[in-house]
Design a protein around this motif. Structure first.
Motif, PDB file in Angstrom:
ATOM      1  N   VAL A 112      34.719  32.544  47.737  1.00 55.01           N
ATOM      2  CA  VAL A 112      34.287  33.680  48.077  1.00 55.01           C
ATOM      3  C   VAL A 112      34.876  34.959  48.837  1.00 55.01           C
ATOM      4  CG1 VAL A 112      32.682  35.232  49.441  1.00 55.01           C
ATOM      5  CG2 VAL A 112      31.435  32.659  49.130  1.00 55.01           C
ATOM      6  N   ALA A 113      36.061  33.874  49.792  1.00 54.88           N
ATOM      7  CA  ALA A 113      37.398  35.020  50.103  1.00 54.88           C
ATOM      8  C   ALA A 113      37.917  35.706  50.103  1.00 54.88           C
ATOM      9  CB  ALA A 113      38.102  34.195  51.428  1.00 54.88           C
ATOM     10  N   GLU A 114      38.911  34.450  48.727  1.00 55.64           N
ATOM     11  CA  GLU A 114      39.997  35.253  47.795  1.00 55.64           C
ATOM     12  C   GLU A 114      39.362  36.332  46.652  1.00 55.64           C
ATOM     13  OE1 GLU A 114      39.050  34.011  44.136  1.00 55.64           O
ATOM     14  OE2 GLU A 114      38.279  32.389  44.303  1.00 55.64           O
ATOM     15  N   SER A 115      37.820  35.770  45.456  1.00 56.89           N
ATOM     16  CA  SER A 115      37.075  37.051  44.821  1.00 56.89           C
ATOM     17  C   SER A 115      36.874  38.540  45.844  1.00 56.89           C
ATOM     18  CB  SER A 115      35.808  36.362  44.135  1.00 56.89           C
ATOM     19  OG  SER A 115      36.579  34.551  43.636  1.00 56.89           O
ATOM     20  N   ALA A 116      36.819  38.338  46.754  1.00 56.82           N
ATOM     21  CA  ALA A 116      36.275  39.459  47.211  1.00 56.82           C
ATOM     22  C   ALA A 116      37.573  40.184  47.592  1.00 56.82           C
ATOM     23  CB  ALA A 116      35.247  39.586  48.437  1.00 56.82           C
ATOM     24  N   LEU A 117      38.493  39.483  48.015  1.00 62.10           N
ATOM     25  CA  LEU A 117      39.614  40.032  48.775  1.00 62.10           C
ATOM     26  C   LEU A 117      40.389  40.628  47.394  1.00 62.10           C
ATOM     27  CD1 LEU A 117      42.050  40.577  50.610  1.00 62.10           C
ATOM     28  CD2 LEU A 117      42.944  38.089  50.450  1.00 62.10           C
ATOM     29  N   VAL A 118      40.548  40.313  46.906  1.00 60.88           N
ATOM     30  CA  VAL A 118      41.914  40.334  45.299  1.00 60.88           C
ATOM     31  C   VAL A 118      40.134  42.581  44.688  1.00 60.88           C
ATOM     32  CG1 VAL A 118      41.346  40.779  42.916  1.00 60.88           C
ATOM     33  CG2 VAL A 118      42.270  38.721  44.127  1.00 60.88           C
ATOM     34  N   ALA A 119      39.106  42.497  45.461  1.00 64.53           N
ATOM     35  CA  ALA A 119      38.259  43.477  44.527  1.00 64.53           C
ATOM     36  C   ALA A 119      39.399  44.841  46.747  1.00 64.53           C
ATOM     37  CB  ALA A 119      36.879  43.375  44.641  1.00 64.53           C
ATOM     38  N   GLU A 120      39.082  44.068  47.534  1.00 67.81           N
ATOM     39  CA  GLU A 120      39.203  44.886  48.376  1.00 67.81           C
ATOM     40  C   GLU A 120      41.653  45.917  48.534  1.00 67.81           C
ATOM     41  OE1 GLU A 120      37.765  46.281  51.214  1.00 67.81           O
ATOM     42  OE2 GLU A 120      36.132  44.683  51.881  1.00 67.81           O
ATOM     43  N   LEU A 121      41.691  44.734  47.844  1.00 71.73           N
ATOM     44  CA  LEU A 121      43.792  44.686  47.643  1.00 71.73           C
ATOM     45  C   LEU A 121      43.525  45.707  46.517  1.00 71.73           C
ATOM     46  CD1 LEU A 121      45.288  41.306  48.813  1.00 71.73           C
ATOM     47  CD2 LEU A 121      44.815  43.479  50.658  1.00 71.73           C
ATOM     48  N   VAL A 122      43.591  45.967  45.482  1.00 68.31           N
ATOM     49  CA  VAL A 122      43.609  46.146  44.538  1.00 68.31           C
ATOM     50  C   VAL A 122      42.818  47.285  44.311  1.00 68.31           C
ATOM     51  CG1 VAL A 122      44.039  45.796  41.668  1.00 68.31           C
ATOM     52  CG2 VAL A 122      44.669  43.388  43.163  1.00 68.31           C
ATOM     53  N   PRO A 333      28.906  48.689  46.452  1.00 69.00           N
ATOM     54  CA  PRO A 333      28.998  49.618  46.518  1.00 69.00           C
ATOM     55  C   PRO A 333      30.319  48.728  47.394  1.00 69.00           C
ATOM     56  CG  PRO A 333      27.109  49.369  48.631  1.00 69.00           C
ATOM     57  CD  PRO A 333      26.892  48.793  46.808  1.00 69.00           C
ATOM     58  N   ARG A 334      31.288  49.049  47.764  1.00 64.73           N
ATOM     59  CA  ARG A 334      32.329  48.474  48.152  1.00 64.73           C
ATOM     60  C   ARG A 334      31.972  47.402  50.027  1.00 64.73           C
ATOM     61  NH1 ARG A 334      36.613  49.566  52.596  1.00 64.73           N
ATOM     62  NH2 ARG A 334      38.159  48.618  51.642  1.00 64.73           N
ATOM     63  N   SER A 335      31.134  47.927  49.875  1.00 71.99           N
ATOM     64  CA  SER A 335      30.476  47.530  51.870  1.00 71.99           C
ATOM     65  C   SER A 335      30.015  46.580  51.893  1.00 71.99           C
ATOM     66  CB  SER A 335      29.952  48.199  52.317  1.00 71.99           C
ATOM     67  OG  SER A 335      28.155  48.926  52.082  1.00 71.99           O
ATOM     68  N   ARG A 336      29.845  46.415  49.902  1.00 71.13           N
ATOM     69  CA  ARG A 336      29.022  44.479  49.709  1.00 71.13           C
ATOM     70  C   ARG A 336      29.757  43.478  48.690  1.00 71.13           C
ATOM     71  NH1 ARG A 336      23.475  45.380  50.460  1.00 71.13           N
ATOM     72  NH2 ARG A 336      23.554  43.172  50.359  1.00 71.13           N
ATOM     73  N   VAL A 337      31.070  43.590  48.782  1.00 71.09           N
ATOM     74  CA  VAL A 337      32.090  43.200  47.522  1.00 71.09           C
ATOM     75  C   VAL A 337      31.864  41.387  48.044  1.00 71.09           C
ATOM     76  CG1 VAL A 337      32.783  44.877  46.736  1.00 71.09           C
ATOM     77  CG2 VAL A 337      33.940  43.712  49.278  1.00 71.09           C
ATOM     78  N   SER A 338      32.045  41.807  49.340  1.00 76.12           N
ATOM     79  CA  SER A 338      31.605  39.778  49.475  1.00 76.12           C
ATOM     80  C   SER A 338      30.966  39.688  49.419  1.00 76.12           C
ATOM     81  CB  SER A 338      31.962  40.102  51.225  1.00 76.12           C
ATOM     82  OG  SER A 338      31.201  40.561  52.265  1.00 76.12           O
ATOM     83  N   GLU A 339      29.645  39.741  49.832  1.00 78.51           N
ATOM     84  CA  GLU A 339      28.113  39.304  48.643  1.00 78.51           C
ATOM     85  C   GLU A 339      27.768  39.170  47.102  1.00 78.51           C
ATOM     86  OE1 GLU A 339      28.240  41.327  50.718  1.00 78.51           O
ATOM     87  OE2 GLU A 339      26.671  40.966  52.908  1.00 78.51           O
ATOM     88  N   ALA A 340      28.829  39.521  46.844  1.00 86.67           N
ATOM     89  CA  ALA A 340      28.834  40.150  45.122  1.00 86.67           C
ATOM     90  C   ALA A 340      29.795  39.007  44.761  1.00 86.67           C
ATOM     91  CB  ALA A 340      29.960  41.250  44.789  1.00 86.67           C
ATOM     92  N   SER A 341      30.630  38.249  45.861  1.00 87.58           N
ATOM     93  CA  SER A 341      31.686  37.507  45.489  1.00 87.58           C
ATOM     94  C   SER A 341      30.828  35.768  45.388  1.00 87.58           C
ATOM     95  CB  SER A 341      32.687  37.427  46.183  1.00 87.58           C
ATOM     96  OG  SER A 341      33.790  36.258  46.462  1.00 87.58           O
ATOM     97  N   ALA A 342      29.914  35.675  47.126  1.00 87.22           N
ATOM     98  CA  ALA A 342      29.546  34.944  47.331  1.00 87.22           C
ATOM     99  C   ALA A 342      28.333  34.484  46.279  1.00 87.22           C
ATOM    100  CB  ALA A 342      28.802  34.942  48.894  1.00 87.22           C
ATOM    101  N   VAL A 343      27.584  35.787  46.374  1.00 90.21           N
ATOM    102  CA  VAL A 343      26.819  35.024  44.657  1.00 90.21           C
ATOM    103  C   VAL A 343      26.967  34.538  43.717  1.00 90.21           C
ATOM    104  CG1 VAL A 343      24.605  36.109  43.162  1.00 90.21           C
ATOM    105  CG2 VAL A 343      24.836  36.834  45.132  1.00 90.21           C
ATOM    106  N   TRP A 344      28.230  35.217  43.240  1.00 88.52           N
ATOM    107  CA  TRP A 344      29.473  34.479  41.709  1.00 88.52           C
ATOM    108  C   TRP A 344      29.282  33.261  42.274  1.00 88.52           C
ATOM    109  CZ3 TRP A 344      33.498  32.581  40.635  1.00 88.52           C
ATOM    110  CH2 TRP A 344      33.587  32.608  39.246  1.00 88.52           C
ATOM    111  N   ASN A 345      29.738  33.522  43.699  1.00 92.65           N
ATOM    112  CA  ASN A 345      30.440  31.354  43.007  1.00 92.65           C
ATOM    113  C   ASN A 345      29.578  30.835  43.858  1.00 92.65           C
ATOM    114  OD1 ASN A 345      33.390  31.315  43.795  1.00 92.65           O
ATOM    115  ND2 ASN A 345      33.586  33.407  44.687  1.00 92.65           N
ATOM    116  N   PRO A 455      34.974  49.525  44.490  1.00 91.76           N
ATOM    117  CA  PRO A 455      33.673  49.130  43.422  1.00 91.76           C
ATOM    118  C   PRO A 455      33.056  49.927  43.428  1.00 91.76           C
ATOM    119  CG  PRO A 455      34.791  47.482  44.883  1.00 91.76           C
ATOM    120  CD  PRO A 455      35.576  48.803  45.105  1.00 91.76           C
ATOM    121  N   GLY A 456      32.289  50.233  42.105  1.00 90.28           N
ATOM    122  CA  GLY A 456      30.943  50.746  41.718  1.00 90.28           C
ATOM    123  C   GLY A 456      31.321  52.183  41.212  1.00 90.28           C
ATOM    124  N   THR A 457      32.195  52.569  41.166  1.00 89.22           N
ATOM    125  CA  THR A 457      33.194  53.967  40.386  1.00 89.22           C
ATOM    126  C   THR A 457      32.573  53.765  38.808  1.00 89.22           C
ATOM    127  OG1 THR A 457      34.735  53.961  41.989  1.00 89.22           O
ATOM    128  CG2 THR A 457      35.055  55.303  39.650  1.00 89.22           C
TER     129      THR A 457
END
Length: 457
Positions: A112-122, A333-345, A455-457
């Motif tokens: 979960v952390a690795e996918s969400a972190l990429v969305a935060e950094l890039v 939205p950007r505040s939910r990228v960790s949830e998106a990563s969790a759901v995907w995994n 994310p969301g753009t």
């Protein structure tokens, strides 16, 4: 992409962590059987590992908000590999299952952390390519370490594999220390300015936005559960001579095709500015691959067709992985990228487990060709759901605090869209950057200037 702070450290850390995971994945069940344990216990080691993984994935977004990415990544890398030393104690049921559960906790938090972190950094404009590159590093790590673990265990003993897995996991934990100390963005409550004034509609619940991408991943990963479990045996059944050679390589071919096509899907998404263009074609490619496998087994055709089917399925599988993840990032939205990563995994891991179990029952009743035919039918259902979602999505308003929704509030943005419609006859498929439309709009009270690409753009 490469200039994003901490991005390279994330790639190396994740590759090392998945190397530790891949070393032990086929070794632990084999070690249980060689030690006199039952096949049920051998299967239970993987089952307990995945159960702990999914449970941890549910709570990881909360930990990312409260603790931060850096501590969670270090902890997950440590837990994924270091407890494996406990396997040296023995292959009795209790210690084996406890150690597997501890390692599953680490794997769940890591994925979960690795996918969400990429969305935060890039930045968003590179997110598709960055997600694809993450898949490349994971795929290469698995292709290297899956056979290495078995080779070391066969030549020098399984204890050396456990120690090596712990050492590689420590390398991953050290690399995680180089990750920027950031936390997941806190949840934000919607306000009346977070959606277009003319709609007067409440924001769409997050689960509605991620449901179809999650089902797309789950349906295709169910077939992957059948491919990973039964395809090597099916290859030997079709051709006992060539099958002995290809059975060990065919899964690597599937993973390699998934790795390449996942990156390709990310490049396409970045160039278009929005994900989803290759989702249905990718699902159709995976459907074709599973169909070729089922027909080849049923008709007794050449084993080379099984290789072709595995490559087609792997390519489609990789593209769907990236498209689904990017779609979740795009819709939330950007505040939910960790949830998106969790759901995907969770969708990926649960689909793989369910596919191995239920399609295994089908294989017991209708042989291997029946299992793969059922897998093709499941993918076809996923295609129908994705097609329906695409039709409905033309009128969907994404959740609050979404940049695309905010653009509709800005008068110049609405005029720009109307101009594009009048000139081209349709809405542009590539989003117009906010800065190109209006540097600092003040027409709408409560408007907040975005700090960065989100994310969301």
């Amino acid at each position: 992409m490469w200039k994003s702070p901490g991005f390279l450290a994330v790639l190396v850390a994740v590759a090392a962590a998945f190397g530790s995971f891949s070393l032990l994945l086929p070794v632990v069940p084999l070690a249980v059987i060689n030690d006199g344990g039952s096949s049920a216990l051998a299967g239970a080691t993987t089952g307990v590992f995945m159960a702990a993984t999914v449970l941890t994935q549910i709570f990881t977004p909360m930990a990312l908000r409260r603790i931060g990415y850096n501590p969670v990544m270090v902890f997950s890398a440590f837990m994924l590999g270091v407890p494996a030393i406990g396997y040296i104690i023995g292959m009795e049921p209790l210690p084996v299952l406890v150690v597997s559960a501890l390692r599953g906790i680490g794997f769940g938090a890591l994925t979960v952390a690795e996918s969400a972190l990429v969305a935060e950094l890039v930045p968003v404009r590179f997110l598709g390519k960055a997600s694809g590159m993450l898949g490349v590093f994971i795929g290469l790590s698995q292709m290297i370490f899956l056979p290495v673990g078995l080779a070391i265990g066969d030549r020098w003993g399984f204890d050396y594999v456990y120690i090596l897995g712990a050492v590689i996991a420590l390398v991953a934990a050290v690399m995680c220390l180089r990750i920027p100390a950031i936390k997941a963005a806190p949840k934000q409550q919607p306000s009346k300015y977070d959606y277009p004034e003319e709609t007067k509609a409440p924001p769409v619940p997050a689960w509605k936005l991620v449901l179809i991408p999650a089902l797309a991943v789950a349906t295709i990963s169910m077939s992957f559960g059948a491919v990973s479990s039964f395809l090597p045996a099916a290859v030997i059944q079709v051709d006992p001579v060539l099958g002995a050679v290809f059975s060990g390589l065919i899964l690597s071919l599937t993973g390699g095709a998934a790795m390449v096509f996942r990156y390709l899907a990310g490049v396409i998404a970045d160039r278009r500015g929005v994900p989803g263009a290759t989702m249905i074609p990718a699902q159709a490619l995976a459907l074709l691959g599973v169909g070729v496998i089922a027909l080849t087994i049923h008709q007794g055709w050449s084993v080379w067709l099984l290789v072709l089917g595995a490559a087609l399925f792997g390519g489609g599988f990789g593209m769907v992985q990236n498209e689904a993840l990017l779609s979740m990032f795009f819709r939330l939205p950007r505040s939910r990228v960790s949830e998106a990563s969790a759901v995907w995994n969770i969708s990926y891991d649960a689909g793989t487990g369910l596919g191995s179990f239920f399609l295994g029952l089908v294989a017991a009743a209708f042989a291997y060709q029946g299992a793969f035919a059922a897998g093709a039918a499941v993918i076809a259902v996923g295609i129908l759901l994705t097609g329906a979602d695409r039709l409905v999505g033309r009128h969907r308003l994404t959740e609050y605090n979404n940049t695309r929704a905010r653009l509709r509030q800005i008068p110049v943005a609405r005029r720009a869209v109307q101009t594009v419609r009048s000139v081209r006859g349709r809405v542009a498929t590539r989003p117009v950057p906010v800065d190109d439309l209006l540097t600092r709009p003040t027409e709408k009270p409560g408007w907040k200037d975005p700090e960065q690409d989100t994310p969301g753009t």
